[in-house]
Structure formats: structure tokens, C-alpha cells
Design an enzyme around this catalytic site. Structure first.
Site, mmCIF file in Angstrom:
data_model
loop_
_atom_site.group_PDB
_atom_site.id
_atom_site.type_symbol
_atom_site.label_atom_id
_atom_site.label_comp_id
_atom_site.label_asym_id
_atom_site.label_seq_id
_atom_site.Cartn_x
_atom_site.Cartn_y
_atom_site.Cartn_z
ATOM 1 N N ASP A 145 -10.104 -28.056 -32.958
ATOM 2 C CA ASP A 145 -10.249 -28.822 -34.200
ATOM 3 C C ASP A 145 -10.853 -27.923 -35.274
ATOM 4 O O ASP A 145 -10.697 -26.699 -35.226
ATOM 5 C CB ASP A 145 -11.124 -30.063 -33.911
ATOM 6 C CG ASP A 145 -10.775 -31.245 -34.803
ATOM 7 O OD1 ASP A 145 -10.958 -31.119 -36.027
ATOM 8 O OD2 ASP A 145 -10.312 -32.277 -34.292
ATOM 9 N N HIS A 200 -14.362 -33.625 -39.385
ATOM 10 C CA HIS A 200 -13.287 -34.056 -38.498
ATOM 11 C C HIS A 200 -13.522 -33.636 -37.042
ATOM 12 O O HIS A 200 -13.413 -34.455 -36.119
ATOM 13 C CB HIS A 200 -11.983 -33.459 -39.037
ATOM 14 C CG HIS A 200 -10.733 -33.941 -38.393
ATOM 15 N ND1 HIS A 200 -10.247 -33.405 -37.221
ATOM 16 C CD2 HIS A 200 -9.845 -34.894 -38.757
ATOM 17 C CE1 HIS A 200 -9.107 -34.004 -36.908
ATOM 18 N NE2 HIS A 200 -8.851 -34.916 -37.823
ATOM 19 N N SER A 502 -5.738 -38.789 -35.262
ATOM 20 C CA SER A 502 -6.838 -37.882 -34.913
ATOM 21 C C SER A 502 -7.895 -38.581 -34.088
ATOM 22 O O SER A 502 -8.542 -37.964 -33.250
ATOM 23 C CB SER A 502 -7.545 -37.379 -36.171
ATOM 24 O OG SER A 502 -6.864 -36.325 -36.748
#
Ligand SMILES: *[C@@H]1O[C@H](CO)[C@@H](O)[C@H](O)[C@H]1NC(C)=O
Ligand SMILES: *[C@@H]1O[C@H](CO)[C@@H](O)[C@H](O)[C@H]1NC(C)=O
Ligand SMILES: *[C@@H]1O[C@H](CO)[C@@H](O)[C@H](O)[C@H]1NC(C)=O
Ligand SMILES: *[C@@H]1O[C@H](CO)[C@@H](O)[C@H](O)[C@H]1NC(C)=O
Ligand SMILES: *[C@@H]1O[C@H](CO)[C@@H](O)[C@H](O)[C@H]1NC(C)=O
Ligand SMILES: *[C@@H]1O[C@H](CO)[C@@H](O)[C@H](O)[C@H]1NC(C)=O
Ligand SMILES: *[C@@H]1O[C@H](CO)[C@@H](O)[C@H](O)[C@H]1NC(C)=O
Ligand SMILES: *[C@@H]1O[C@H](CO)[C@@H](O)[C@H](O)[C@H]1NC(C)=O
Ligand SMILES: *[C@@H]1O[C@H](CO)[C@@H](O)[C@H](O)[C@H]1NC(C)=O
Ligand SMILES: *[C@@H]1O[C@H](CO)[C@@H](O)[C@H](O)[C@H]1NC(C)=O
Length: 715
Positions: A145, A200, A502
Site C-alpha cells: 500500500d 490509506h 480498498s
């Protein structure tokens, strides 16, 4: 470009796209050279083979230069063979022709695809959930990520012993980045350090395997315990996404390392914009080698729905995840001066006092000094204008996201009542309240943004495989990131709410890790089969092509049932080799990928791959057809059991389905039995796929597989 898959997206897609496309130039070179990934398959087992030296020789040979400084970007040499290099167009052509090269593809960029969700799925906190803590603690989840925030309480190592013995990774996160006994590894492929500055990567890691952290919220919204699927497991962060995007070269490098480092599960909330052939898709290539090494890879299907064929994760050895709702959603009330309350959508952490309300009868709110200290209602808004105190927009939204200012989205109907109120009042006033969690009965439902099948590359492999919670997920966040990912928002938080495939992807990664703690000997395909065949059924509706199995695959993940599937559909390396042969890859290619002396005498039709779902594409919907599927199940339940087959047709499906034999008896555990499913019919619905479910039932287990038939002309 590949990109991150969060839908902080609604407000953010532009931001992400902008910053990603502005950097695609990085891969270009002033001298017309571009970075290409040269994939060479499995590592040769010859003891004298030195990958790095071979890679350098290849570059020297094609460039005709002995000094190749700056040409070799990365060598893949730990888990498979290949390299990334700066090449001109003619050099690319030459290297593609060379012995030992499977494929050469440009170093494109990916995109990133955001926890009451575990309760929703039945994986409760505390003693009511069965856990195998000793094994869970030896489980390592690899997260590819945008990095991670190592100080987050979600990754604190309080109560953790030293890393599992099998761990061979490192902590090279860059300056001021420290690992611990929870976050045991960090690697960086971006030259920025593994620290997460976007939020994220921290979010996805905490969903999969974060600690349970009590009393967390987003400015009081969603108050409760945030936790991952396997809180006792360890995390290794592989930073493949940075300011320059997420490149294929980094994706390949992360697989090369993670496999050798000893991770058990890989979760990737990163995807392409466009679907690519399997031999050009760095995630598919990496995940193949992971699978051969006993590691299951999850990937978000993408946020490009609801149009058909938007699912960008297509290989059968990847576990592709769609995003759906849970029974909790965030609502933001607008209270009018009249006392009337309208319930809108957004994740609003602000406490706004009552303000004068103005309605701008324009398509977009325009920046105006007039808006100062007012709440402005307009049809559509735009992040970069923060002139007013608060905004009210109108749009039917099936998920809410964090806004940089007080905001609520009203339905067109409620927006009309707001306009009538403004029309009928001399000095209209309004308040936008802080969001609250509300209970939503009609869940799960696949969100509109979640990418849909059919599979554009392998038409007979149903994708996505499954759906999981992917909207309004509260999880850990990076305090370095802007809370709403906009420049205007200077708030900093440790926990935030994001939506996207995600977020659904690490949920399934957490479930896969959870299943593996009870069945450490199960192969990736067995874990995947267990999760798919025990999924909650979802409803195929007639409202559209994309509210079908092409939205949710086998259904909604059910962690507890997945522990005890009864039967599993196994696919071993040999099955996948026969499948690749059946896809008509050349013998040379299949040999290189597999690292074995294969002959491709056995070619499996894609629909005969021993997959837990059954799908076939017909050339046209009219006329009659008959298709067969060969499958083999392995008993992982109890000895001396008999399963009967049952076929349930989805509404209005006119398929005729027979199963032969119609019952299967197993004397022992691990025994295999094969069967053939024959599906026939004529004149299919020209607009919708026709579907049914095959269920093997022994009185205890329901081993359920979707059957989906569709035609070229329905697309
Ligand atoms: C590392 O932390 C120290 C002390 O907090 C700080 O002075 C230094 O600038 C940091 N270095 C980097 C590269 O962030
Ligand atoms: C969370 O809040 C509850 C109730 O206020 C309190 O009893 C508990 O100690 C808190 N937990 C933590 C870790 O602060
Ligand atoms: C948002 O508003 C700004 C300033 O008015 C404008 O420059 C920009 O193009 C708008 N963006 C979108 C997506 O409409
Ligand atoms: C509000 O007033 C305007 C102009 O007076 C009128 O055109 C519009 O239809 C009214 N809208 C509503 C919803 O009453
Ligand atoms: C975020 O977490 C850090 C480290 O645990 C803590 O120092 C900081 O105060 C927290 N920030 C907020 C806004 O809670
Ligand atoms: C599917 O439809 C059935 C029957 O209409 C209903 O009972 C069930 O709750 C629905 N399931 C979901 C997940 O919407
Ligand atoms: C592979 O080639 C055979 C023979 O040309 C053809 O029948 C088959 O459809 C091809 N398979 C795929 C998946 O394209
Ligand atoms: C099926 O439909 C196509 C196009 O509508 C037509 O050309 C073809 O003749 C039809 N075939 C049959 C068997 O009806
Ligand atoms: C499928 O199964 C049938 C019946 O067992 C067998 O005859 C046939 O060869 C199988 N086909 C393939 C492609 O394995
Ligand atoms: C299964 O059944 C056979 C024959 O009835 C019996 O001999 C055997 O002990 C049984 N196995 C188990 C594990 O119950």
C-alpha cells in the site's frame, strides 16, 4: 498508472488522479527511454545461475553498451526472475524476443482503492469468537500500500512476543521509522520512506490485522472499538505507492520480497485503471508466485462500477473483492429554521451553529464573498470552494465520505423541501448537525462504485469473487494526512472513515488469515474456496445487469462459517499450468512462468478450472446451448459423509441444470470426488445473465457455488 482504491474518491478522485497523472512523467526519460518490467518467470534452479548478473548481461546485450549505469531500475531475484530497466522502444522489442523472457510491459501506475463491520459479519469481539491465538500470533499479513503510520495504537506491540521464527524480513522504513513486535517489517519502494502520509495504507492494514483499540471515533462519530480481523497477527508493510503513484516495478519488487520474507497473506488495495492480460499484469504475475509458495493474495476489484467489465482484478489465483454496505451508515441531519429535519449523507465531524441559509439556483456553488458565514444550498459542490460556513448539496449517494467543511447531501426530494422552505421564509436558517451512526436494515448491498464483471480477460472466470464491507469504514489513519485528503483541510486524526474496494479487500484478507489460523495446512485455493462456498447468498435482481453475481460473485463473506466448509474446490499448481495452456499461452511462456518442463498436453478449458464458481460465456443469447463444467471436491469435513446436490434457480432463470453424479460419498477426510454439471437452455434473457446455485448438502454443510451463464451480445 495503477492507483489506490479508496473512494475518499467521491471528493477525492480528482485529487488522486491529478497527482497520479502529473507523475506518470517520472517513468519517462529525456532520451525517449521508458521504464519497462521484463518478466522472466520462475527462478532457474541451476546453482550457478546469478539473476542479477544475468539481468545486467541482458541489458548490455540489447543496448550494446558495457556501461549500463542508470538502466537497471530493479532486479527481481528472491521469489521469481525478472527486472525493471530503462529501455528505448527498439531495445524493448529486442528484449521481448530474447530467450527466457515471458513478457515485457511498461511500468504503469496503479491507483489505491476505506469497524463495526466485523460485528456485522458475525466475528464478534471477545470470548464469543473462537480464536486460535497461538497460531494467529504466528501469522504475518503483508500489506502492499502507501505505507503505514508506525505509532498508531492499532499497531502497538503491547502484549506481543518476538516475531515468528519463520520471519525473514527487515525493517527498512527509512528515517525515524521503527518497527515493533506487531509491525514486524517495513520496506519502501518509493524512496520516500515507509511512513504513510496519505492515510490509506494505515487504514487498510488496521482493517486486516490492527489491534482492538477501544473508545475511538472520528470527532465522536462512529464511537466504539476499532479492530482488525486478526488482531493478534503481525503486519509487514510494503510501500509501493508514493507521490509518484504505485508502479508495476514496485508491485513486482514487493512480491519478490514478501514471498521470500515469509508472509502468510498478502492484501493489495491497489488496482489498474484498465484490465490487462495476465502476463502483462504485475499483480497477477506476483500473486501466481505467491500462490505457488502457499500465500493467498487479495485484491480490491476496483472502484470503476457500476458499468459492466470494470473489474480490473481477473486472475483466478487472486481473491478479488467487491465492496458492499453494512447495517451501519452515517447520516447527517439538516435542521431547518422551521424545525423540520432532513436526513442527508456525509461524514461530518463539525459542530455547526445555526446560520442563515441561502439557495443558489445554479449547477455549481460559486465562490462568493456573499456566502461568508452562511449555509449555502446548491445542486452540486466542489472541494476547492470553502467560502461558506457549510454546504448542502443534492445527489443520491450510496455512501458517505469525510468532507473538509460542514456538509450534507440531501436526496432530490428533501432538497425540494429545503427550497420550498427557503422560498417561503424571509430569513431562512439552518443547522448541519454532526453525523450519527444509523442502523440500516437492507444490508448488504453492493455499492455503485464497486467494479463489476464480467471478466474482460478470462470470460469464464467469474469476477469479482466475493463482496465484503467497503463503505464508511472507521479504521486507523495517518496523522500526517489531511483528514479529507484536500489541501483545505488542516484537521489531523488517528482514525478516519473511508470507503472503497480498498477497504473491503483487507476485510477478506483478515478473514483468510483467520481461517488459516484454524487450518494452517490449507493451500491458498482451499482457503479461498472455503470463504466463497460459505458466503451469504445475495439477491440477483432484475433491476440491472450489474446487480447480479457480476457485482458480488459468490456472495458476502461469512468468517465463522468459512472455518467449516465441509468440501473445498482445490486448484494446485498443475491445474493452473493446464489452465494457462488452455488460455493458449505458448509452451515457452508456460514453461518459464511455472519453472517446470511442462508440455501443455493437458489443456484445461477456462470453465473447467476447478474453481468455486461456475461461469460460461456464450457467443449469443438466442438459440439453444449446452455447456458442461467439470469439478472435483475434496472432503475437509468429517469421514463417512454423503452430500446431495441441489440446484436453486435464481428468479426467472430458465436454465436446466443437471449434476452427475447427484450425490457424493466420502469415506475419509481429504478424499476427492469429481462431478459434471450440465447447463442447458435456450433464448436467454437478452439483458441479464442467467444464474443458479449449485449446493452440496450433507445435513450440516451447504457448499454453495454460483452458476452464471451470459452471452457476448448482452454486453
Ligand atoms: C527524525 O526525528 C527527529 C526528532 O524528532 C527530527 O529532528 C528529524 O528531523 C527527523 N528526521 C526525519 C528525516 O524526519
Ligand atoms: C473506554 O471507555 C469506557 C467507558 O467510558 C471506560 O470504562 C474504558 O476504560 C475506556 N477504555 C480505554 C482503553 O480508555
Ligand atoms: C472547483 O472550483 C474551482 C474554483 O472555482 C475551479 O477552478 C475548479 O475547476 C472546480 N473544480 C471542479 C471539479 O469543478
Ligand atoms: C421557489 O421560488 C422560485 C421563484 O419564486 C420558483 O421558480 C420555484 O419553483 C420555487 N421552488 C419551490 C420548490 O417551491
Ligand atoms: C494520535 O496518536 C498519537 C500517538 O498515539 C498521539 O500522540 C496523538 O495525541 C493522537 N492524536 C489525536 C488527535 O488523538
Ligand atoms: C433477498 O431476497 C429475499 C426474498 O425477497 C429476502 O428475504 C432477503 O432478505 C434478501 N436478502 C438480501 C441480502 O437482501
Ligand atoms: C485456444 O485455441 C483453441 C484452438 O485454436 C481455440 O479453440 C480456443 O478457443 C482458444 N482458447 C482461448 C481461451 O482463447
Ligand atoms: C440471433 O440473433 C442474431 C442477431 O439478432 C441473428 O442474426 C441470428 O440469426 C439469431 N440466431 C438465432 C438462432 O435465432
Ligand atoms: C469431464 O468429466 C467427464 C466425466 O467424468 C470426463 O469424461 C471428461 O473427460 C472430463 N473433461 C475434462 C476436460 O476433464
Ligand atoms: C466409516 O464407516 C466405515 C464402514 O461403515 C467404518 O468401518 C469406519 O470406522 C467409519 N469411519 C469413521 C471415522 O467413522
Amino acid at each position: 498508472m495503477e492507483k489506490l482504491q479508496a473512494t475518499s474518491f467521491s471528493l477525492l478522485s480528482c485529487v488522486l488522479l491529478l497527482f497520479l497523472s502529473s507523475v506518470s512523467a517520472i517513468t519517462d526519460d529525456p532520451q525517449d527511454k521508458q521504464v519497462y518490467v521484463v518478466y522472466m518467470g520462475s527462478l532457474p534452479s541451476r546453482p550457478d545461475y546469478s539473476p542479477m548478473s544475468n539481468h545486467i548481461s541482458i541489458i548490455q546485450e540489447i543496448t550494446g553498451e558495457s556501461l549500463i549505469e542508470g538502466r537497471l531500475v530493479r532486479s527481481y531475484k528472491r521469489s521469481f526472475n525478472g527486472f525493471a530497466a530503462r529501455l528505448t522502444e527498439s531495445e524493448r522489442e529486442r528484449v521481448a524476443e530474447m530467450e527466457g523472457v515471458v513478457s515485457v510491459f511498461p511500468n504503469i501506475n496503479y491507483e489505491l482503492q476505506t469497524t463495526a463491520s466485523w460485528d456485522f459479519m458475525g466475528l464478534k469481539e471477545g470470548k464469543s469468537t473462537k480464536r486460535n491465538l497461538a497460531v494467529e500470533s504466528d501469522t504475518i499479513v503483508g500489506v502492499f500500500d502507501g505505507g503505514i503510520s508506525p505509532e498508531s495504537e492499532s499497531f502497538s506491540d503491547k502484549g506481543f512476543g518476538p516475531p515468528p521464527k519463520k520471519w525473514k524480513g527487515v525493517c527498512s522504513g527509512g528515517a525515524n521509522f521503527t518497527c515493533n513486535n506487531k509491525l514486524i517489517g517495513a520496506r519502501d519502494y518509493t524512496k520516500e520512506g515507509t511512513r504513510d502520509s496519505v492515510g490509506h495504507g494505515t487504514h487498510t492494514a488496521s482493517i486486516a490485522a490492527g489491534n482492538a483499540v477501544e473508545n475511538t471515533s472520528f470527532f465522536g462519530v462512529g464511537y466504539g472499538t476499532v479492530r482488525g480481523g486478526v488482531p493478534a497477527a503481525r503486519i509487514a508493510a510494503y510501500k509501493i505507492c508514493g507521490f509518484a503513484g504505485c508502479s508495476s516495478a514496485s508491485m513486482m519488487a514487493a512480491f519478490d520480497d514478501a514471498i521470500a520474507d515469509g508472509v502468510d497473506i498478502i492484501t493489495i488495495s491497489v488496482g489498474y485503471y484498465f484490465t490487462r492480460d495476465i502476463d502483462q499484469d504485475s499483480t497477477a504475475i506476483g500473486a501466481f508466485h505467491a500462490m505457488v509458495n502457499g500465500i493467498l493474495t487479495m485484491q480490491g476489484g476496483g472502484n470503476f462500477g457500476p458499468k459492466p467489465t470494470t473489474v480490473t482484478s481477473v486472475a483466478p489465483w487472486i481473491f478479488t473483492v467487491a465492496a458492499s454496505t453494512t447495517n451501519r451508515e452515517f447520516a447527517t441531519k439538516v435542521v431547518l429554521g422551521s424545525g423540520k429535519t432532513l436526513v442527508g449523507r456525509s461524514v461530518n465531524g463539525f459542530d455547526l451553529k445555526e446560520k442563515p441559509l441561502v439557495y443558489e439556483n445554479v449547477f455549481k456553488c460559486r465562490e462568493k464573498s456573499l456566502m461568508k458565514d452562511k449555509i449555502v444550498a446548491c445542486n452540486y459542490g466542489n472541494d476547492s470552494e470553502v467560502a461558506a460556513s457549510g454546504y448542502i448539496f443534492t445527489q443520491e449517494k450510496d455512501y458517505a465520505s469525510v468532507s473538509p467543511y460542514p456538509l450534507s447531501y440531501l436526496s432530490p426530494h428533501d432538497f425540494d423541501s429545503l427550497i420550498s422552505y427557503v422560498n417561503s421564509t424571509k430569513s431562512p436558517q439552518a443547522t448541519i448537525l454532526k453525523s450519527e451512526a444509523i442502523f440500516h436494515q437492507r444490508a448488504p448491498k453492493v455499492t455503485s462504485f464497486s467494479s463489476r464483471g464480467p471478466n474482460f480477460i478470462v470470460a469464464d472466470i467469474l469476477k469479482p469473487d466475493i463482496t465484503a464491507p467497503g463503505i464508511e469504514i472507521l479504521a486507523a489513519y495517518s496523522p500526517l494526512a489531511s483528514t479529507s485528503n484536500t489541501n483545505k483541510d488542516t484537521r489531523r486524526v488517528n482514525y478516519s472513515v473511508l470507503s472503497g474496494t480498498s477497504m473491503s479487500c483487507p476485510h477478506v484478507a483478515g478473514v483468510a488469515a483467520y481461517v488459516k489460523t484454524f487450518h494452517p495446512e490449507w493451500s491458498p485455493s482451499m482457503i479461498k474456496s472455503a470463504i466463497m462456498t460459505t458466503a451469504w447468498p445475495m439477491n440477483a435482481t432484475t433491476t440491472g445487469f450489474t446487480s447480479t453475481e457480476f457485482a458480488y460473485g459468490a456472495g458476502h463473506v461469512d468468517p465463522v462459517s468459512a472455518l467449516n466448509p465441509g468440501l473445498v474446490y482445490k486448484t494446485e499448481k498443475a491445474d493452473l499450468i493446464a489452465f494457462l495452456c488452455g488460455l493458449n499461452y505458448t509452451l515457452k511462456t508456460v514453461k518459464l512462468i511455472s519453472g517446470e518442463a511442462v508440455t501443455c498436453t493437458e489443456k484445461t478449458l477456462p470453465r473447467n478450472l476447478n474453481y468455486p464458481s461456475l461461469s460460461a460465456k456464450l457467443s449469443e443469447s438466442n438459440g439453444s446451448f449446452t455447456v458442461t463444467f467439470n469439478r472435483t471436491v475434496t472432503n475437509v469435513g468429517i469421514p463417512n459423509s454423503t452430500y446431495k446436490s441441489k440446484v436453486v434457480l435464481n428468479h426467472e432463470s430458465k436454465l436446466k441444470v443437471t449434476v452427475s453424479p447427484s450425490a457424493l460419498s466420502f469415506k475419509t477426510v481429504n478424499e476427492k470426488q469429481s462431478f459434471v454439471v450440465t447447463v442447458s437452455g435456450n433464448d436467454l434473457d437478452p439483458k441479464l445473465p442467467s444464474s443458479a446455485h449449485l449446493i452440496w448438502y450433507d445435513g450440516t454443510h451447504n457448499v454453495r457455488s454460483p452458476i452464471v451463464i451470459y452471452a457476448q451480445d448482452q454486453m
